[in-house]
Design an enzyme around this catalytic site. Structure first.
Site, short mmCIF file in Angstrom:
data_model
loop_
_atom_site.label_atom_id
_atom_site.label_comp_id
_atom_site.label_asym_id
_atom_site.label_seq_id
_atom_site.Cartn_x
_atom_site.Cartn_y
_atom_site.Cartn_z
N ALA A 125 0.82 -1.21 0.00
CA ALA A 125 0.00 0.00 0.00
C ALA A 125 0.85 1.26 0.00
O ALA A 125 0.34 2.36 0.14
CB ALA A 125 -0.92 -0.01 1.22
N GLY A 126 2.18 1.11 -0.13
CA GLY A 126 3.05 2.28 -0.08
C GLY A 126 3.16 2.85 1.32
O GLY A 126 3.46 4.03 1.50
N GLU A 167 17.49 -4.08 3.23
CA GLU A 167 16.50 -3.98 2.16
C GLU A 167 17.17 -3.87 0.79
O GLU A 167 16.77 -4.52 -0.17
CB GLU A 167 15.58 -2.76 2.41
N ASP A 179 11.95 5.39 5.00
CA ASP A 179 11.00 4.51 5.67
C ASP A 179 11.56 3.99 7.00
O ASP A 179 10.87 3.98 8.02
CB ASP A 179 10.64 3.33 4.77
C1 GLA Z 1 9.82 4.41 -1.13
C2 GLA Z 1 11.26 4.27 -0.67
C3 GLA Z 1 11.73 5.53 0.04
C4 GLA Z 1 11.43 6.78 -0.76
C5 GLA Z 1 9.99 6.77 -1.26
C6 GLA Z 1 9.70 7.91 -2.19
O1 GLA Z 1 8.99 4.49 -0.02
O2 GLA Z 1 11.40 3.17 0.18
O3 GLA Z 1 13.10 5.42 0.33
O4 GLA Z 1 12.34 6.94 -1.80
O5 GLA Z 1 9.68 5.56 -1.93
O6 GLA Z 1 9.74 9.10 -1.51
#
Ligand code: GLA
Length: 390
Positions: A125-126, A167, A179
């Site tokens: 889901a981002g 990761e 993140d």
């Molecule tokens: C993903 C990546 C982050 C960042 C975002 C975009 O969530 O894990 O490191 O680059 O995309 O802002």
């Protein structure tokens, strides 16, 4: 008193492994308010930790076996720590095992473990369910091995970098550090202003309810993955632009001098990518200034400008994200934008608190009208970082 999630994951551990875990740890997913695809450009971003967390019941072993189970997956793993490498184990196990591998790479003596996970961050889901998993495992292992990496913000920054290595190297997703920093360094009631140039942070007050506002997450449920090539391609374009401009990263491109700088780039695509990054960093600054001034409602237009920039210059939006933002705006949202890596996943909307249900329902209807599957809409507040639960 333990919460129900802590009790459930500990009980499940005992059922599978035949004795109690040494403890339960948890870490949150995140939603980024603004500052997208800036972290790997040494820029600024502004995530909050979600109330949704991943719970990890853990017991260390005397040997180097890893036994990894999850309540969300039929797939479980048993392997030796020495067999952890790029792509192995595949799937969700790579994020958990990768943390052990990365701690070892950083010079720590690690051992095997038994692990039961309950991941309550929506997946795909981002919202960084993978970082929540990494950071919950990292918190457990650090506590159990007596590593001092959870002690304060500066050691947590070190731990975040270790999780990023897990990761990038083992799970194979070339992400920046936002993140994991959010999951380990956020504070309740605050957004985390992260400066990826030097890893420094500031806690920015983010209590929308005090201003009669709410933050609505609209999980489009459109497929989202960072392991496919699009994210890596955006990253490469940014690195290419920095090389052409002779700077270490796009962070070094001054906003005030943007147009003449863009003229020096070789093609329109790279120009657009650069414009996105440089203007987005400026939007983070403006957002932080408004939040610090106690004027969160005025952040709305910055969210909208960010979404347009992601959609047109960075080309990482999709039909579902655009419909989510447009329908939220048409029904009283003050601003909205896609959040996270893009190509699906979630959007957010800043809404007057009393209109939250109405906006959510409008988005659900707009999805049905467009022939999309039902989205999942929920309001969130800024939660706390990785911690021991029991
Ligand atoms: C993903 C990546 C982050 C960042 C975002 C975009 O969530 O894990 O490191 O680059 O995309 O802002």
């Amino acid at each position: 008193m333990h919460g129900p999630s802590t009790t459930l994951v500990a009980q499940s551990f005992s059922e599978v492994f035949g004795s109690e875990p040494a403890g339960v740890w948890s870490a949150p997913g995140r939603v980024n308010l603004i500052g997208e695809h800036t972290d790997y450009n040494a820029g600024l971003c502004l995530p909050i930790a979600l109330p949704h967390r991943t719970y990890a019941a853990v017991r260390l072993r005397e040997d180097r076996r890893l036994r990894l189970w999850s309540l969300q997956s039929a797939r479980h793993y048993e392997l030796d720590l020495d067999d952890v490498r790029a792509g192995n184990p595949p799937g969700w196990g790579g994020y958990a095992a990768g943390v052990l591998w990365a701690l070892q790479e950083a010079g720590h003596r690690v051992r095997g473990l038994d692990l039961m996970v309950d991941g309550q961050v929506p997946q795909g889901a981002g919202l960084s369910s993978s970082a929540a998993l990494e950071c919950a495992v990292a918190a457990a292992v650090c506590d159990l091995l007596g590593l001092d990496l959870l002690d304060d913000d500066s050691t947590r920054a070190t731990l975040a970098a270790i999780c990023v290595n897990a990761e990038n190297t083992i799970a194979g997703a070339p992400t920046g550090g936002m993140d994991q920093s959010a999951s380990l360094r956020c504070q309740p009631g605050h957004a985390l202003l992260l400066d990826s140039r030097d890893g420094s942070i500031a806690q920015v007050p983010f209590d929308l309810s005090a201003h009669g506002l709410a933050l609505l997450v609209m999980d489009t449920r459109a497929k989202h993955t960072l392991v496919d090539g699009q994210y890596a391609q955006r990253r490469q374009s940014c690195e290419q632009a920095a090389r052409q401009l002779g700077v270490a990263s796009l962070r070094e491109v001054p906003f005030d001098d943007l147009e003449p700088t863009l003229d020096r780039l070789s093609d329109t695509t790279i120009r657009a990518r650069t414009r996105q990054v440089v203007t987005e960093i400026e939007r983070v600054r403006a957002t932080v200034a408004l939040l610090r001034a106690g004027r969160p409602a005025e952040v709305g237009p910055l969210f909208n400008a960010s979404h347009v920039s992601m959609r047109d210059d960075f080309e990482i939006s999709c039909a579902e994200l655009d419909v989510a933002v447009e329908s939220a705006m048409a029904h009283g949202a003050l601003g909205g934008r896609m959040t996270g890596g893009g190509f699906g996943g979630s959007a957010i909307a800043l809404v007057p608190a009393e209109r939250t249900a109405e906006v959510a329902s409008a988005v659900i209807h707009a999805f049905a009208d467009s022939g999309f599957g039902a989205p999942h809409c929920f309001a969130v507040t800024a939660g706390g970082s990785a911690r021991r639960e029991s």
